[in-house]
Design a protein around this motif. Structure first.
Motif, PDB file in Angstrom:
ATOM      1  N   PRO A  34       0.833  -1.210   0.000  1.00 15.06           N
ATOM      2  CA  PRO A  34       0.000   0.000   0.000  1.00 15.06           C
ATOM      3  C   PRO A  34       0.865   1.256   0.000  1.00 15.06           C
ATOM      4  CG  PRO A  34      -0.730  -1.567   1.669  1.00 15.06           C
ATOM      5  CD  PRO A  34       0.585  -2.064   1.178  1.00 15.06           C
ATOM      6  N   GLY A  58      -3.099   2.694   0.904  1.00 16.18           N
ATOM      7  CA  GLY A  58      -4.016   1.817   0.189  1.00 16.18           C
ATOM      8  C   GLY A  58      -3.622   1.681  -1.264  1.00 16.18           C
ATOM      9  N   ASP A  59      -4.586   1.331  -2.093  1.00 18.86           N
ATOM     10  CA  ASP A  59      -4.408   1.107  -3.521  1.00 18.86           C
ATOM     11  C   ASP A  59      -4.017   2.416  -4.208  1.00 18.86           C
ATOM     12  OD1 ASP A  59      -4.639   0.534  -6.227  1.00 18.86           O
ATOM     13  OD2 ASP A  59      -6.707  -0.192  -6.105  1.00 18.86           O
TER      14      ASP A  59
END
Length: 300
Positions: A196, A227-228
């Motif tokens: 991430p 995160g992504d």
């Protein structure tokens, strides 16, 4: 933006209450002029305080946690980023019947960019890519998880419910079948193959400031975390025209799978926003329509 942090009944605020809060906790600023600053935001209210300050207060309980997140992380992130970000100058606490923490920030000058009316779209695209790349390169331990930064599939039920809601609104003229195909294509895209990364996670036009057409500041870090990396591709469809979108993608060297996920994440947010805000928030609804048109044009 509708992000799971909003409420049907926002907390009522007015200048008198905010003035009492400021005077009671920060008397050095208690005599400064104070006025509500117009904003299309739904989670926080902003009040201009004198020439150099702004008071930002949650309107809903879901936004209260964002206050602590910004206080903790913005001072650490600011020196690592190429663009100005909010600086917390005063940490307000619940009082006067107002139940949540709030903050006083340094005022950041600039204007909100408007999709379709950018004066320097390609330089702005490079500025945005530089900000996103710098944030991705941040290496700070114990990072929180970004709001909506997890797998794309976690948004599936909410996105399909929004598509169903739009099918019941034929006056919006949304091609829900075509958008469903875009969504399902993205669900088949590979997940991120790396760790991430740090994200702003809400790069809406209302959270950007420009000066002379160039990016001058990024605000509202309430969703930040890791995160992504696809989560920070939002400006490609909610702000930039096709030529600048290409510049943005090339500057970030975005692979096909990440691009598909980013497009779908931006689309999901727009699909959810349009039926929710179409009668109550013209800015949010208008940007949602812009995203839908941009996605359909790109995928036609």
């Amino acid at each position: 933006m509708t992000s799971g942090r909003t409420s049907a009944v926002p907390r009522s605020l007015d200048v008198r209450l905010v003035r009492r809060l400021v005077a009671g906790q920060f008397p050095r600023w208690g005599e400064l002029p104070l006025e509500r600053f117009p904003s299309g935001g739904t989670v926080n209210a902003m009040y201009r305080l004198g020439d150099d300050l702004v008071v930002r207060l949650p309107l809903v309980e879901g936004g209260a946690g964002d206050v602590a997140r910004e206080r903790e992380w913005l001072p650490r992130l600011a020196p690592l980023l190429p663009t100005a970000v909010p600086e917390v100058l005063g940490a307000g606490e619940p009082a006067e019947g107002y139940p949540w923490p709030w903050s006083v920030y340094r005022w950041l000058p600039g204007e909100l960019p408007v999709a379709g009316a950018l004066t320097a779209p390609e330089p702005l695209a490079r500025d945005l890519a530089g900000f996103v790349a710098a944030l991705r390169d941040v290496d700070l331990p114990h990072a929180p998880r970004a709001h909506r930064g997890g797998p794309l599939a976690t948004l599936d039920a909410e996105t399909r419910a929004a598509l169903d809601a739009l099918r019941a609104l034929p006056e919006e003229g949304v091609d829900c079948d075509a958008l469903t195909a875009v969504w399902e294509d993205a669900l088949r895209a590979p997940d991120p193959d790396g760790p991430p990364v740090w994200l702003h996670a809400d790069l809406m036009p209302g959270n950007l400031l420009v000066d002379g057409g160039r990016l001058s500041a990024v605000i509202d870090f309430g969703c930040l975390g890791t995160g992504d990396p696809a989560c920070d591709l939002f400006p490609a469809w909610n702000l930039l025209p096709p030529s600048a979108r290409k510049v943005f993608r090339e500057a970030l060297d975005v692979d096909d799978a990440t691009w598909r996920r980013g497009r779908a994440r931006t689309l999901s947010q727009a699909l959810i926003a349009l039926p929710y805000y179409r009668r109550t928030n013209p800015a949010m609804a208008g940007n949602a329509r812009h995203v839908i048109r941009a996605v359909l044009a790109e995928t036609a």
